[in-house]
Design an enzyme around this catalytic site. Structure first.
Site, PDB file in Angstrom:
ATOM      1  N   GLU A   1       0.869  -1.172   0.000  1.00  8.47           N
ATOM      2  CA  GLU A   1       0.000   0.000   0.000  1.00  8.47           C
ATOM      3  C   GLU A   1       0.907   1.223   0.000  1.00  8.47           C
ATOM      4  O   GLU A   1       1.690   1.419   0.921  1.00  8.47           O
ATOM      5  CB  GLU A   1      -0.910   0.009   1.229  1.00  8.47           C
ATOM      6  CG  GLU A   1      -1.846   1.208   1.265  1.00  8.47           C
ATOM      7  CD  GLU A   1      -2.650   1.302   2.553  1.00  8.47           C
ATOM      8  OE1 GLU A   1      -3.432   2.263   2.675  1.00  8.47           O
ATOM      9  OE2 GLU A   1      -2.469   0.448   3.445  1.00  8.47           O
TER      10      GLU A   1
ATOM     11  N   ASP B   1      -5.366   9.235   9.081  1.00 11.42           N
ATOM     12  CA  ASP B   1      -4.058   8.801   9.568  1.00 11.42           C
ATOM     13  C   ASP B   1      -3.782   9.305  10.975  1.00 11.42           C
ATOM     14  O   ASP B   1      -4.053  10.456  11.313  1.00 11.42           O
ATOM     15  CB  ASP B   1      -2.952   9.280   8.623  1.00 11.42           C
ATOM     16  CG  ASP B   1      -3.011   8.578   7.282  1.00 11.42           C
ATOM     17  OD1 ASP B   1      -3.217   7.358   7.289  1.00 11.42           O
ATOM     18  OD2 ASP B   1      -2.880   9.244   6.247  1.00 11.42           O
TER      19      ASP B   1
END
Length: 263
Positions: free
Chosen positions: A50, A61
């Site tokens: 990824e 995040d």
């Protein structure tokens, strides 16, 4: 070979264990070093990668990946630089690019998808793109042979899960917790149920991410039915703390790979 087929083959070729998908922040600590880290992932046993694109407002995040993206941006990393990382790694393993919708819209959907194909990418994850607004990008990805990978969470309602699963390409990215990325000491109490719900509504593999920071947690995910495990913050932290980031992450990836194979 199309991106969805490459991804399907990567899961199938894991030979009975969950496919291992490490997360790489493109451009961190530098573009050249991120290529070295990605190569170390491959050497350590990654089945897919990824590949994150640094962004100023990465809402999904946690602090470790956010800090890495901030450092990459400060060093001058661009979307074009991350495509260069993809060009190196894509011939070796399927690369699924993860980025936020504004970066795609700024380039234009057809242009971005075309650039991803040219860079050798296999898939695309856009965490802030709702199902209801994904039609144009899904159509462009399908036409170009790119897998648009959706995300589901423990809180995703059953009816919505069914619609997402039916439109999933490549795999379903199953979020283990409600929150942002980051290492957890234990997996949530509901992660196995979340995996089972996702698998019940799709024909593509189901990969678990968010919170997997130790090999034993990856094994737990596999034993609960996950077809793949995604490891992010643990590896980004290892790269940030090491004098030799590539050597450090190779060791970590190898430990996850070995644990999955042994289980």
């Amino acid at each position: 070979m199309s991106g969805p087929q490459r991804i399907a083959d990567a899961f199938a070729n894991a030979h009975g264990r969950a496919a291992l998908m490490p997360y790489l922040m493109g451009g961190f600590p530098t573009v050249a070093q991120s290529i070295e880290i990605g190569q170390a992932y491959v050497d350590g046993g990654a089945d897919l990668i990824e590949l994150g694109v640094p962004f100023s407002d990465p809402l999904a995040d946690g602090p470790v990946i956010h800090a890495a993206g901030t450092q990459a941006l400060a060093a001058g990393a661009t979307v074009a630089d991350v495509f260069d990382v993809c060009r190196v790694l894509g011939p070796q393993v399927p690369v699924v690019m993860m980025l936020y919708a504004n970066l795609i819209l700024a380039r234009g959907v057809p242009e971005f998808v075309s650039d991803l194909v040219e860079a050798g990418g296999s898939g695309l994850i856009v965490p802030d793109l709702p199902l209801e607004e994904s039609g144009p990008l899904l159509e462009a990805c399908d036409a170009a042979g790119i897998a648009l990978v959706p995300l589901v969470a423990p809180t995703t309602p059953e009816e919505r899960l069914e619609r997402i699963g039916a439109r999933a390409r490549g795999f379903v990215y199953t979020v283990s917790v409600t929150g942002t990325t980051g290492e957890r000491t234990t997996l949530s109490d509901t992660f196995a149920h979340t995996i089972a719900r996702a698998k019940a509504h799709t024909d593509v593999p189901v990969a678990l991410g968010f919170g997997i920071g130790a090999p034993e947690q990856a094994v737990q995910a596999m034993e609960a039915g996950a077809d793949g495990v995604i490891v992010g913050s643990r590896l980004v932290r290892a790269a940030a703390e090491a004098d030799d980031p590539a050597a450090a992450v190779r060791e970590v990836v190898a430990s996850f790979s070995a644990a999955l194979a042994a289980a």
